[in-house]
Every structure is written in structure tokens, then in C-alpha cells.
Motif scaffolding. Structure first.
Motif, PDB file in Angstrom:
ATOM      1  N   LYS A  20       0.852  -1.190   0.000  1.00  0.00           N
ATOM      2  CA  LYS A  20       0.000   0.000   0.000  1.00  0.00           C
ATOM      3  C   LYS A  20       0.890   1.242   0.000  1.00  0.00           C
ATOM      4  N   LEU A  21       0.457   2.258  -0.732  1.00  0.00           N
ATOM      5  CA  LEU A  21       1.232   3.479  -0.903  1.00  0.00           C
ATOM      6  C   LEU A  21       1.093   4.367   0.328  1.00  0.00           C
ATOM      7  N   THR A  22       2.237   4.850   0.831  1.00  0.00           N
ATOM      8  CA  THR A  22       2.211   5.762   1.973  1.00  0.00           C
ATOM      9  C   THR A  22       2.677   7.158   1.606  1.00  0.00           C
ATOM     10  N   ASN A  23       3.410   7.288   0.493  1.00  0.00           N
ATOM     11  CA  ASN A  23       3.877   8.616   0.087  1.00  0.00           C
ATOM     12  C   ASN A  23       4.155   8.616  -1.408  1.00  0.00           C
ATOM     13  N   PHE A  24       3.747   9.675  -2.093  1.00  0.00           N
ATOM     14  CA  PHE A  24       3.952   9.802  -3.537  1.00  0.00           C
ATOM     15  C   PHE A  24       4.425  11.212  -3.844  1.00  0.00           C
ATOM     16  N   VAL A  25       5.627  11.290  -4.420  1.00  0.00           N
ATOM     17  CA  VAL A  25       6.179  12.565  -4.870  1.00  0.00           C
ATOM     18  C   VAL A  25       6.311  12.479  -6.386  1.00  0.00           C
ATOM     19  N   PRO A  26       5.390  13.113  -7.139  1.00  0.00           N
ATOM     20  CA  PRO A  26       5.456  13.016  -8.603  1.00  0.00           C
ATOM     21  C   PRO A  26       6.837  13.377  -9.136  1.00  0.00           C
ATOM     22  N   ASP A  27       7.334  12.532 -10.041  1.00  0.00           N
ATOM     23  CA  ASP A  27       8.666  12.701 -10.646  1.00  0.00           C
ATOM     24  C   ASP A  27       9.797  12.577  -9.627  1.00  0.00           C
ATOM     25  N   GLY A  28       9.474  12.163  -8.410  1.00  0.00           N
ATOM     26  CA  GLY A  28      10.499  12.006  -7.385  1.00  0.00           C
ATOM     27  C   GLY A  28      10.612  10.582  -6.882  1.00  0.00           C
ATOM     28  N   SER A  29       9.608  10.139  -6.132  1.00  0.00           N
ATOM     29  CA  SER A  29       9.664   8.791  -5.559  1.00  0.00           C
ATOM     30  C   SER A  29       8.289   8.396  -5.041  1.00  0.00           C
ATOM     31  N   SER A  30       8.172   7.109  -4.726  1.00  0.00           N
ATOM     32  CA  SER A  30       6.984   6.582  -4.057  1.00  0.00           C
ATOM     33  C   SER A  30       7.432   5.616  -2.970  1.00  0.00           C
ATOM     34  N   THR A  31       6.755   5.650  -1.849  1.00  0.00           N
ATOM     35  CA  THR A  31       7.063   4.757  -0.734  1.00  0.00           C
ATOM     36  C   THR A  31       5.869   3.848  -0.488  1.00  0.00           C
ATOM     37  N   LEU A  32       6.133   2.553  -0.409  1.00  0.00           N
ATOM     38  CA  LEU A  32       5.076   1.568  -0.189  1.00  0.00           C
ATOM     39  C   LEU A  32       5.474   0.628   0.936  1.00  0.00           C
ATOM     40  N   VAL A  33       4.486   0.162   1.692  1.00  0.00           N
ATOM     41  CA  VAL A  33       4.733  -0.803   2.763  1.00  0.00           C
ATOM     42  C   VAL A  33       3.898  -2.044   2.499  1.00  0.00           C
ATOM     43  N   LYS A  34       4.319  -3.156   3.054  1.00  0.00           N
ATOM     44  CA  LYS A  34       3.641  -4.425   2.840  1.00  0.00           C
ATOM     45  C   LYS A  34       2.201  -4.357   3.323  1.00  0.00           C
ATOM     46  N   ASN A  35       1.303  -4.915   2.519  1.00  0.00           N
ATOM     47  CA  ASN A  35      -0.107  -4.986   2.887  1.00  0.00           C
ATOM     48  C   ASN A  35      -0.361  -6.320   3.593  1.00  0.00           C
ATOM     49  N   PRO A  36      -0.611  -6.308   4.891  1.00  0.00           N
ATOM     50  CA  PRO A  36      -0.753  -7.570   5.630  1.00  0.00           C
ATOM     51  C   PRO A  36      -1.997  -8.369   5.257  1.00  0.00           C
ATOM     52  N   THR A  37      -2.947  -7.740   4.546  1.00  0.00           N
ATOM     53  CA  THR A  37      -4.182  -8.449   4.202  1.00  0.00           C
ATOM     54  C   THR A  37      -4.167  -8.982   2.773  1.00  0.00           C
ATOM     55  N   TYR A  38      -3.038  -8.869   2.062  1.00  0.00           N
ATOM     56  CA  TYR A  38      -2.974  -9.334   0.677  1.00  0.00           C
ATOM     57  C   TYR A  38      -3.272 -10.831   0.616  1.00  0.00           C
ATOM     58  N   TRP A  39      -4.160 -11.241  -0.265  1.00  0.00           N
ATOM     59  CA  TRP A  39      -4.638 -12.631  -0.290  1.00  0.00           C
ATOM     60  C   TRP A  39      -3.546 -13.624  -0.665  1.00  0.00           C
ATOM     61  N   ASP A  40      -2.539 -13.176  -1.440  1.00  0.00           N
ATOM     62  CA  ASP A  40      -1.504 -14.100  -1.920  1.00  0.00           C
ATOM     63  C   ASP A  40      -0.133 -13.692  -1.382  1.00  0.00           C
ATOM     64  N   ALA A  41      -0.057 -13.437  -0.077  1.00  0.00           N
ATOM     65  CA  ALA A  41       1.147 -12.867   0.526  1.00  0.00           C
ATOM     66  C   ALA A  41       2.274 -13.868   0.738  1.00  0.00           C
ATOM     67  N   LYS A  42       2.064 -15.151   0.411  1.00  0.00           N
ATOM     68  CA  LYS A  42       3.065 -16.167   0.744  1.00  0.00           C
ATOM     69  C   LYS A  42       4.412 -15.920   0.079  1.00  0.00           C
ATOM     70  N   ASP A  43       4.416 -15.276  -1.103  1.00  0.00           N
ATOM     71  CA  ASP A  43       5.663 -15.034  -1.816  1.00  0.00           C
ATOM     72  C   ASP A  43       6.144 -13.593  -1.709  1.00  0.00           C
ATOM     73  N   ILE A  44       5.541 -12.801  -0.848  1.00  0.00           N
ATOM     74  CA  ILE A  44       5.988 -11.422  -0.638  1.00  0.00           C
ATOM     75  C   ILE A  44       6.877 -11.403   0.594  1.00  0.00           C
ATOM     76  N   HIS A  45       8.177 -11.229   0.367  1.00  0.00           N
ATOM     77  CA  HIS A  45       9.155 -11.325   1.456  1.00  0.00           C
ATOM     78  C   HIS A  45       9.705  -9.974   1.897  1.00  0.00           C
ATOM     79  N   LEU A  46       9.279  -8.902   1.255  1.00  0.00           N
ATOM     80  CA  LEU A  46       9.789  -7.565   1.562  1.00  0.00           C
ATOM     81  C   LEU A  46       8.848  -6.832   2.515  1.00  0.00           C
ATOM     82  N   ASP A  47       9.437  -5.967   3.353  1.00  0.00           N
ATOM     83  CA  ASP A  47       8.620  -5.107   4.219  1.00  0.00           C
ATOM     84  C   ASP A  47       8.054  -3.923   3.444  1.00  0.00           C
TER      85      ASP A  47
END
Length: 510
Positions: free
Chosen positions: A196-223
């Protein structure tokens, strides 16, 4: 869904792209048990986080981090269960029934049900300015059968629709977000995807954190993931060497430097290709002979060597050799022939050559590619003036306003080969700036949609449409572009998704 025919086609595509185990040994040295960490990914900037307004094809990589789609597209490009756990066609292909996965929760706590899916599909098809309208052309109406069952009523059989629903057209937005100000979605997305997106800077960067409710999270190993919007290849290389960047989407011409710097390099089969978008509703391109002359004037082998480090193959159509939509009939449609180019220009009324404008994106690699194109065209008497276009304005200028006549560009492929043909060549195709399509081509495209993907008739019908489109269109294809990743040795687990890169399986060593 494509079964044996598609499996064979994908195998051929892998061979055609020249990927090998040794080239892809860059899966890294990170521990196979590593969990957590934030992956810093140098990637192109995205203009929108809303699938309905996201016009750039390569933004599907960004959107796939936040949204889950009704269908999941696997590494080989096959349709597999996503938010829909099962689907079937009924009534001779005029109805597509989807069974939804139970207990799916969006990142804001909202629940997925058939009413939410109906609302998302109708928005994608009918919202003014939607870039997905054409993709859902076959969908006449959407019915809620019960809370877990959705029925799509089609105006004609469209057996490739499940693949289409594996991309932007099938991505589901939270009903809470739809109840709010939808104008905020391009900056504040809410989905049910892996992050899920927590911060968006157009033409700069985007910050996302793991969504704990994702239905297929078994292969998501990143925070989490931090997207760094960088275009300068030197800055990207320096960031990888210093460790401020973990991974970068790249091109073939950076491979040698990356290897010298001790970085890992992965090359994977891809549906991407470099191209030139020519608007044949604008002069001088209203005369098709001008586009043909440009095709003959270009030395594609030289472009590949200089612009992509020798990686890729000359292209005259949107599919790589061996893929189900690839047509041998137009495999070498426009061989390099400067004399032929001059002859066509003379026949079109330009015996002394032609002056044109070339508008290129102010982004990674486009300037060098454009300058080489400019030099090759000059040898055939096509003189050009170069103009730059900020990448943030690209989609609106090229695909909405249609006021750019000649634009070095590229495609990243689509979930369905028929979808790719419609998007690139259809009369309402997003990537068809001139909006021209003959009645014969329109018929070929609809004919191909009526065959199940595992039928014997499907490949031939698809390839017939490809061949006609390649001959009629003013779009100029240049060369195929296998996916290239540059990474530090902390990164492991990259997988060769042929349609769009995903982060399932990726790990980051501590």
C-alpha cells in the motif's frame, strides 16, 4: 488458458529472446531465508496510480504493487486465479462468469464482493476519460448473480477477456475510495495488492509498505518498496555501486558497464519493443508511402547494436518471434533499403526529400535513440528538427490530444495478444495516434476474438490480424527489448515474468 499451444509459443519466445541460465545467474547471493527490508528500485516515473487513468503501458508494474486484479498473470503470461478463483464461458462465449475468492480485504478494511467488482468494471468501461474503455468493448453489461459471483454479458464472444482482466482493466479499487473523491485516486490509491502506498512525490519517488491483508502474501518477502524515479544512467549506476539503490530497470546498453562494476545482471524474455508512434492523421503521414519510406530508411541492426547493447531482434510487429501472435508473413517486412525509401518519397511527392519534426521524451535513452534515427533518416533525404517532450506530458500529448506527429517510443506488451493488437492498431486504440483502422482490420480483430485460446483456429486468426495491421499501420517497430535488471548482490529471487515485472519471490539480504 492457452494450454499446449501457448506453452510451446512461450518456450519459443524464451529461446528467441536469448535469455540463458548464465546470463540470469544474477539471482543474487542473498540468503534464501531472508525476510523483510525495503527494496529501493530505480524505475520510470508513473503519472497516475489510478488504473482507469493510467495511460502508460509500463505503469502496470507500479499499479501491480498496489492493486490485485481479478485474474493473476503468471510468469509465462497464462491466466491463473486472482481475486477470481475460477471462471467459465457460457452461452457460446457470450457470457463470462467469475467466482470471487472469499474473504478478500482491501488495505483500508473494505471487503470485496460482486457488487464492488461490478462497480469497478462499469467505471473502467464508462467513466469519461477512461483509458480502459476499448479493452472492455465486448462487455455489454455486468450482473451480480450473488455476493461471490459476477456475470459479464458480452456483445460478441471474447475468449481473451480473462487475460485482459489480468491487467489494469481487472484491477479492483476499494469501494471506500470510490465513495470518496475519485480525482484523488491518481495520487492516493487504495487496493488489495501486495503493498500500500504511503507517500507519492510526482517525478520524485513513491514509498510503499507491505499490505498484511494481501490474499496471496506467501511469496511477498519484503517489508516495503521505495520507487526512485531516475532517468540518468550514470546516476543509476552510481546509486547501485554506492548501495543507495538495490535494483534498477535498465536497457541492454548498460549491461557491459554494470558487469564491469561487479553488479548482477538479469535478462528475461519480454513482450516489450522499441517503436516510433507516427500520427497518420497529420501530414505528411496521411500518405502511407511516407511511413513506408521511413521503415526502409532505418537500419534496425545498427540501432540494436548502439542503443541496446546488441540485445534484441529487429521488429516489424508488436510480438517477438515464437509468440502466439507473431506472423512469419511480415517477419522482414521492411529490410534496410535507402534507395527504396527515396523512391517511395518521390512517389509521394517529395523527390527532393522531406523536412519533419521529431519529438522525443526527456527520459532515459530516448535522446540517443532519436539522434541515431535522425542520422539514418537523413541518408534517405528525410531531414528533421528535434524537439523534447517532458515524460509527464507524454501520454496526454501523444495519446489524448494527438498533436505529436513523430515520436520515438515503445510498448511493454499487454496481457492478451489480441488486446495488444487492439490497443496498437484498433480504431479506438490508445496507442494508435491517428485512430485509423480499415474495415478489414477491424473485422480480423473481432474474428480472432471468437476463438477459444486453446483452439486450433486461434493462432492463425490472430496472426492474420497481425500481418494486416503491420502492413496498414503507420507505426514503425524497431527492435524487441528483453527485460533487463541491474542489481546489487543483496537482491535475490527475481522471476522472469514475460508480461510485467512483479516482486513475488524477491528477497533482500540484511
Amino acid at each position: 488458458m492457452r494450454r499446449l499451444l501457448a506453452l510451446a509459443a512461450v518456450a519459443l519466445t524464451v529461446a528467441a529472446c536469448g535469455s540463458s541460465a548464465s546470463e540470469n545467474a544474477s539471482q543474487g547471493t542473498a540468503s534464501s531465508t531472508a525476510e523483510g527490508g525495503t527494496l529501493r528500485w530505480a524505475i520510470n516515473a508513473n503519472a497516475s496510480w489510478d488504473p482507469v487513468t493510467s495511460a502508460a503501458g509500463n505503469e502496470v508494474r507500479h499499479l501491480g504493487l498496489v492493486y490485485a486484479a481479478l485474474i493473476q498473470i503468471d510468469q509465462q503470461g497464462q491466466a491463473t486465479p486472482g481475486l477470481a478463483s475460477a471462471w467459465k464461458f457460457e452461452d457460446k462465449g457470450l457470457k463470462l462468469v467469475l467466482t470471487l475468492r472469499p474473504d478478500v480485504t482491501f488495505s483500508d478494511g473494505a471487503k470485496l464482493d460482486a457488487t464492488v467488482v461490478k462497480r469497478n468494471l462499469e467505471r473502467a468501461k464508462n467513466q469519461p476519460g477512461s483509458v480502459l474503455t476499448q479493452l472492455l468493448d465486448s462487455v455489454k453489461s455486468v450482473d451480480v448473480v450473488d455476493p461471490s459471483t459476477v456475470r459479464l454479458n458480452l456483445s460478441y464472444p471474447d475468449y481473451g477477456l480473462p487475460l485482459v482482466l489480468g491487467g489494469k482493466a481487472g484491477m479492483q479499487v476499494s469501494p471506500k475510495a470510490l465513495d470518496g473523491d475519485i480525482k484523488e485516486l491518481p495520487r492516493k490509491p487504495v487496493g488489495a495488492g501486495p503493498f500500500k502506498l504511503t507517500n507519492f512525490v510526482p517525478d520524485g519517488s513513491s514509498t510503499l509498505v507491505k499490505n498484511p491483508t494481501y490474499w496471496d502474501a506467501k511469496d511477498i518477502h519484503l517489508d516495503g518498496v521505495e520507487l526512485r524515479y531516475l532517468n540518468d544512467p550514470q546516476a543509476i549506476l552510481a546509486g547501485l555501486q554506492s548501495g543507495s539503490i538495490d535494483i534498477a530497470s535498465s536497457t541492454g546498453n548498460q549491461i557491459a558497464a554494470a558487469k564491469r562494476a561487479g553488479l548482477n545482471v538479469s535478462t528475461f524474455p519480454s513482450l516489450s519493443a522499441a517503436s516510433i508512434e507516427i500520427n497518420d492523421a497529420l501530414k505528411p503521414y496521411t500518405d502511407h508511402r511516407v511511413a513506408e519510406a521511413i521503415n526502409y530508411a532505418l537500419d534496425r541492426e545498427a540501432l540494436i547494436k548502439t542503443q541496446n547493447g546488441g540485445l534484441g531482434e529487429p521488429a516489424f510487429q508488436p510480438f517477438p518471434k515464437g509468440y502466439v501472435g507473431y506472423s512469419e508473413e511480415v517477419a522482414n517486412l521492411y529490410p534496410h533499403d535507402v534507395a527504396k525509401a527515396k523512391q517511395l518519397l518521390a512517389e509521394a511527392g517529395y523527390p527532393n526529400g522531406l523536412d519533419i519534426d521529431i519529438t522525443y521524451f526527456d527520459a532515459l535513452g530516448y535522446k540517443a535513440l532519436t539522434e541515431q534515427i535522425q542520422a539514418q533518416l537523413a541518408a534517405a533525404g528525410i531531414r528533421s528538427k528535434l524537439k523534447t517532450l517532458p515524460l509527464a506530458q507524454a501520454a496526454e500529448r501523444v495519446y489524448v490530444k494527438h498533436d505529436v506527429a513523430f515520436n520515438p517510443n515503445g510498448i511493454v506488451g499487454r496481457e492478451s495478444p489480441l488486446q495488444m493488437l487492439n490497443v496498437q492498431y484498433g480504431a479506438e486504440g490508445l496507442l494508435n495516434p491517428g485512430r485509423k483502422a480499415s474495415p478489414e482490420l477491424t473485422k480480423d480483430l473481432k474474428d480472432a476474438a471468437q476463438y477459444p485460446l486453446d483452439s486450433a483456429e486461434y493462432p492463425a486468426a490472430l496472426q492474420k490480424a497481425t500481418a494486416r495491421a503491420a502492413r496498414e499501420s503507420a507505426v514503425v517497430f524497431l527492435f524487441t527489448q528483453p527485460t533487463v535488471f541491474l542489481a546489487t548482490k543483496k537482491v535475490s529471487g527475481l522471476r522472469p515474468y514475460i508480461v510485467a515485472a512483479r516482486l513475488e519471490g524477491v528477497r533482500l539480504a540484511k
